[in-house]
Each structure stands twice: as structure tokens, then as C-alpha cells.
Design a protein around this motif. Structure first.
Motif, PDB file in Angstrom:
ATOM      1  N   TYR A 147       0.581  -1.928  -0.006  1.00  0.00           N
ATOM      2  CA  TYR A 147      -0.003   0.036  -0.251  1.00  0.00           C
ATOM      3  C   TYR A 147       0.978   1.354  -0.196  1.00  0.00           C
ATOM      4  O   TYR A 147       0.383   2.336   0.159  1.00  0.00           O
ATOM      5  N   GLU A 148       1.757   0.778  -0.163  1.00  0.00           N
ATOM      6  CA  GLU A 148       2.955   2.232  -0.534  1.00  0.00           C
ATOM      7  C   GLU A 148       3.122   3.008   1.038  1.00  0.00           C
ATOM      8  O   GLU A 148       2.693   4.442   1.017  1.00  0.00           O
ATOM      9  N   LEU A 149       2.514   2.500   1.818  1.00  0.00           N
ATOM     10  CA  LEU A 149       3.099   2.800   3.635  1.00  0.00           C
ATOM     11  C   LEU A 149       4.469   3.831   3.756  1.00  0.00           C
ATOM     12  O   LEU A 149       5.449   2.938   3.382  1.00  0.00           O
ATOM     13  N   GLN A 153       3.481   4.621   8.676  1.00  0.00           N
ATOM     14  CA  GLN A 153       2.665   4.924   8.974  1.00  0.00           C
ATOM     15  C   GLN A 153       2.003   3.272   9.344  1.00  0.00           C
ATOM     16  O   GLN A 153       1.248   2.662   9.314  1.00  0.00           O
ATOM     17  N   ARG A 189      -7.043   6.824   3.275  1.00  0.00           N
ATOM     18  CA  ARG A 189      -6.988   6.496   1.961  1.00  0.00           C
ATOM     19  C   ARG A 189      -6.021   5.551   0.771  1.00  0.00           C
ATOM     20  O   ARG A 189      -5.933   5.223  -0.032  1.00  0.00           O
ATOM     21  N   ALA A 190      -4.835   5.415   1.498  1.00  0.00           N
ATOM     22  CA  ALA A 190      -4.135   4.103   1.201  1.00  0.00           C
ATOM     23  C   ALA A 190      -4.648   2.471   0.262  1.00  0.00           C
ATOM     24  O   ALA A 190      -4.577   1.865  -0.334  1.00  0.00           O
TER      25      ALA A 190
END
Length: 212
Positions: A147-149, A153, A189-190
Motif C-alpha cells: 500500500y506504499e505506506l 504509517q 486513503r491508501a
């Protein structure tokens, strides 16, 4: 107030189930669909649906196929199968397809309500005496990568999964509660969700590990 989609081709079954589900919480709303196509239309129109209750025997698409479609198109909406078919192979197949709960139609309404409570809280409900593994192994990609955190995060998501409140997360990470809320907004949001429960459902459905 929860909104639950009931998918069954028998009107009497839908009506009886809606009456039972009314005891789940005050003001609960049940939306009914008699086919897979109707169910998908309801999900497209109603972004506020919190959970889908699905029969396996539908006139236009079997419940297993519908579960697969839900997993791809509406991953934030958890699904519980309620079916007269309750053999172990069917339970395993439904869980593999993405169901987070399975209830036999021979069960009492109390069992159904308990199953829905568990799933709405982000858990997995299986019939008693079943050893079916929940769908937590379908992917091994860490959440931060999938999720490209950011690392921060990812730590917040890890504590969210552990059931910690925003205040507890802030205390454990030694940051302000406002910072935690900012991270939560980015995480939601992700993942394409709007609540903690939905975030846990997405993680469970895709079998994503939290960290490397």
C-alpha cells in the motif's frame, strides 16, 4: 448504524433474516437482493453498506463466484455466507474465495448475530469444530510495500491491528494524537477504506503482513 446487504433468492428467507438482524443494533438497515447482479448493483449505488450476507445458491451466479467478484470490486465490504450447504469442503472454498464468516441455515439466529458481530469487528467467524484457516495467507507482501505506506504509517497500522485506540497509539509511539489521526487518514486513503473495521477487513482479505 450499520447497513447490511442480504443476498438470497427466496423472499421469505430475506424477510426472516432481516427481522433477526434487526436485533443486532438499533436502527440497523437491511438492503435486500435476490441475485448476484442485484447485489452488485446495490453495492455500486450504496457506498455505505458495511457487510454482505450471501447465500451460495443464487440464480445467476453461485455464491463462490460472487465472493470472488466482491473481493476484487468491493474489498472493503466483508462478506458472510449463510447457506444450507455446510459441508467442510464448501466452508473451505468460501473462506478461500474471501468470506470472513460462514453460518449454516440450520443455526439459530443467535449464532448468526454473533457471527456478524465478529465480522463487523474485523474478525473471522467459522462454524464450530471447523479447522478452516482464514484467508490470511494469500499474500505475503508487507503492508508498507503493498500500500506504499511509510514506516511510521506501518507502525500505526500495526498498533491499529492490535486493537489500540488513537490515544494508546500516540502514547506508545510518543507522538501527538493529532499526528496519529493524520497517519490514520493516510492509511485509510491508501487502503481505500473509511474506518478501522474496514481496514482490518482489507488486511485480512488480502492476507497482507504488516511489516517485513
Amino acid at each position: 448504524m450499520s447497513r447490511i446487504l442480504i443476498v438470497d433468492d427466496h423472499a421469505l428467507v430475506r424477510e426472516a433474516m432481516a427481522q433477526s438482524l434487526a436485533r443486532l443494533q438499533p436502527g440497523l438497515v437491511c438492503v435486500e437482493a435476490s441475485s448476484a447482479d442485484q447485489a452488485l448493483s446495490c453495492l455500486e449505488r450504496d457506498a455505505e453498506l458495511d457487510l454482505a450476507v450471501i447465500d451460495l445458491m443464487l440464480p445467476d451466479m453461485n455464491g463462490f463466484s460472487l465472493l470472488a467478484v466482491l473481493g476484487k470490486r468491493f474489498p472493503a465490504v466483508p462478506a458472510v455466507v449463510v447457506s444450507a450447504i455446510d459441508d467442510e469442503a464448501s466452508v473451505r472454498r468460501a473462506i478461500k474465495a474471501g468470506a470472513l464468516g460462514y453460518v449454516s441455515k440450520s443455526s439459530s439466529s443467535q449464532v448468526l448475530l454473533q457471527a456478524l458481530r465478529v465480522v463487523l469487528d474485523g474478525g473471522v467467524h467459522l462454524p464450530e469444530a471447523r479447522s478452516v484457516a482464514p484467508p490470511l495467507k494469500r499474500a505475503s507482501m508487507p503492508a508498507c510495500e503493498r500500500y506504499e505506506l511509510t514506516a511510521a504509517q506501518g507502525r500505526v497500522l500495526e498498533l491499529l491491528a492490535a486493537g489500540k485506540s488513537n490515544r494508546e497509539i500516540a502514547d506508545l509511539l510518543d507522538v501527538s494524537e493529532g499526528t496519529v489521526k493524520v497517519h490514520m487518514t493516510a492509511i485509510f486513503r491508501a487502503l481505500g477504506v473509511s474506518s478501522r473495521a474496514q481496514a482490518l477487513v482489507v488486511m485480512s482479505r488480502h492476507g497482507t503482513r504488516l511489516m517485513k
